[in-house]
Motif scaffolding. Structure first.
Motif, PDB file in Angstrom:
ATOM      1  N   GLY A  85       0.845  -1.268   0.084  1.00 30.34           N
ATOM      2  CA  GLY A  85       0.086   0.017  -0.055  1.00 30.34           C
ATOM      3  C   GLY A  85       0.715   1.290  -0.014  1.00 30.34           C
ATOM      4  N   TYR A  97       1.876   4.887  -0.416  1.00 27.59           N
ATOM      5  CA  TYR A  97       1.176   6.687  -0.793  1.00 27.59           C
ATOM      6  C   TYR A  97       2.307   7.231  -0.542  1.00 27.59           C
ATOM      7  CZ  TYR A  97       0.477   6.709   4.274  1.00 27.59           C
ATOM      8  OH  TYR A  97       0.639   6.723   5.501  1.00 27.59           O
ATOM      9  N   GLU A 157       1.072   1.728   4.001  1.00 25.10           N
ATOM     10  CA  GLU A 157      -0.043   1.324   4.593  1.00 25.10           C
ATOM     11  C   GLU A 157       0.004   0.439   5.615  1.00 25.10           C
ATOM     12  OE1 GLU A 157      -3.435   1.049   2.176  1.00 25.10           O
ATOM     13  OE2 GLU A 157      -3.230   3.031   1.527  1.00 25.10           O
ATOM     14  N   ARG A 158       0.816  -0.653   5.199  1.00 27.70           N
ATOM     15  CA  ARG A 158       1.037  -1.925   5.824  1.00 27.70           C
ATOM     16  C   ARG A 158       2.501  -2.322   5.818  1.00 27.70           C
ATOM     17  NH1 ARG A 158      -3.298  -2.094   2.579  1.00 27.70           N
ATOM     18  NH2 ARG A 158      -2.461  -2.329   0.820  1.00 27.70           N
TER      19      ARG A 158
END
Length: 355
Positions: free
Chosen positions: A89, A91, A101-102
């Motif tokens: 993830g 970004y 994100e993970r």
């Protein structure tokens, strides 16, 4: 197959005779160029720019159109496309850079890590390679690249850039088995990714070990260098065509003798390494790429010219030198200062190649 109009870069990689020292820049398609900023605005954000082959082609060619003296192009992409394809993830936060994100912190998540489907999950990069290669029409060679497994793992575990590497180092010291699992999986992904770029038409590949210098001496020999060796040897076995390779460890001047045996055709130097000493250590076994401090391009033309000449003098007579920066060009660089560097390299270096 299109014949290359300028193969000086590839000849230098092979340590063949050239009439001058070829030159290109890490991050040469980037924010220092107003045309790049315009295209990025059109794309909307950085990831949209990376994931659109049309935009990637456009920005890859921009520095070549502005600077005819560049001897190579490099695909416009990002090293973090691989962990993004592995489902972490990716970004970007304005002013803070890349984040995931993970991030990989828990053992269960680490053992779930899978090699991505390159043809599907990274198709946009492979399509961009094919499109850029066609658009170049043989002007200069095209370089493909990836981050090293260690460097990618720093982002995958820390969850972002600009850290002190304490989370990944804690894992390295307390659970090396988990870190090695991440590195092995990422090594296979990078190998497949670079091979796909080779099949799509790149003329050379480069492995960016941007954070190798953060490791201890033994740490580099355990967690970084061996995995780059695996990639380089695997590519030679997988590919029908001989594609030259460059291995670059930022902060890696301590390990030059170890790097020589890794299997690359050239070693990239950061600006902290004296090129004269590096050549004495490497000898004529490999080509050397580097190594102007990118910050000097923010100064004055006479300072740029002086430092370019100092580096060329340091390498001295003979072939096998590719002039480059010691890391990526700064976004604050005045574009006209790049002209000073390029003109000086092309003119001053000819004396070192006279027969």
């Amino acid at each position: 197959m299109t014949t290359l109009q300028n193969d000086t870069f590839l000849k230098a990689l092979d340590r063949q005779s050239t009439t001058y020292t070829p030159v290109w820049m890490m991050r040469q398609a980037g924010r220092y160029l107003p045309e790049y900023r315009a295209t990025r605005q059109k794309a909307g954000d950085f990831l949209s720019l990376c994931k659109n082959p049309n935009f990637a082609t456009e920005v890859t060619l921009q520095p070549l159109d502005r600077y005819p003296l560049l001897d190579a192009s490099i695909i416009f992409s990002d090293i973090l496309t691989v962990p993004d394809a592995m489902g972490l993830g990716l970004y970007f936060v304005a002013g803070e850079g890349p984040k995931f994100e993970r991030p990989l912190r828990e053992e269960a998540d680490i053992y779930k890590l899978k090699i991505p489907d390159i043809g599907k999950d990274l198709k946009y990069v492979i399509d961009a390679v094919s499109q850029i290669k066609k658009a170049l029409q043989g002007r200069v060679p095209l370089i493909g690249f990836s981050g090293s497994p260690w460097t990618l793992a720093t982002y995958m575990i820390e969850g972002q850039g600009g850290t002190d590497f304490l989370t990944i180092k804690k894992m390295a010291y307390s659970r090396p088995d988990l870190l090695h699992h991440i590195l092995k999986t990422t090594t296979e992904a990078v190998t497949q990714y670079l091979n796909a770029q080779i099949e799509a038409g790149v003329d050379a590949i480069m492995i960016f070990d941007s954070w190798g210098g953060a490791l201890s001496h033994q740490g580099y020999l355990e967690f970084s260098l061996p995995y780059m060796k695996v990639i380089l040897s695997s590519l030679k076995m997988m590919s029908d065509k001989k594609i030259p390779s460059i291995m670059f460890t930022k902060g890696g001047g301590l390990w030059l003798e170890d790097q020589v045996s890794a299997g690359s055709d050239a070693l990239g130097l950061d600006w902290q390494t004296d090129i004269k000493i590096a050549r004495e250590k490497v000898g004529n076994r490999l080509a050397i790429q580097g190594n102007l401090d990118p910050a000097i391009l923010l100064s004055k033309p006479e300072a740029i010219e002086k430092e370019v000449k100092r580096i060329l003098d340091g390498y001295g007579h003979g072939h096998g030198h590719i002039f480059n920066l010691g890391h990526g060009i700064s976004e604050h660089t005045p574009p006209e200062h790049v002209d000073v560097m390029l003109n000086t390299v092309h003119e001053y270096s000819q004396q070192f190649h006279a027969q």
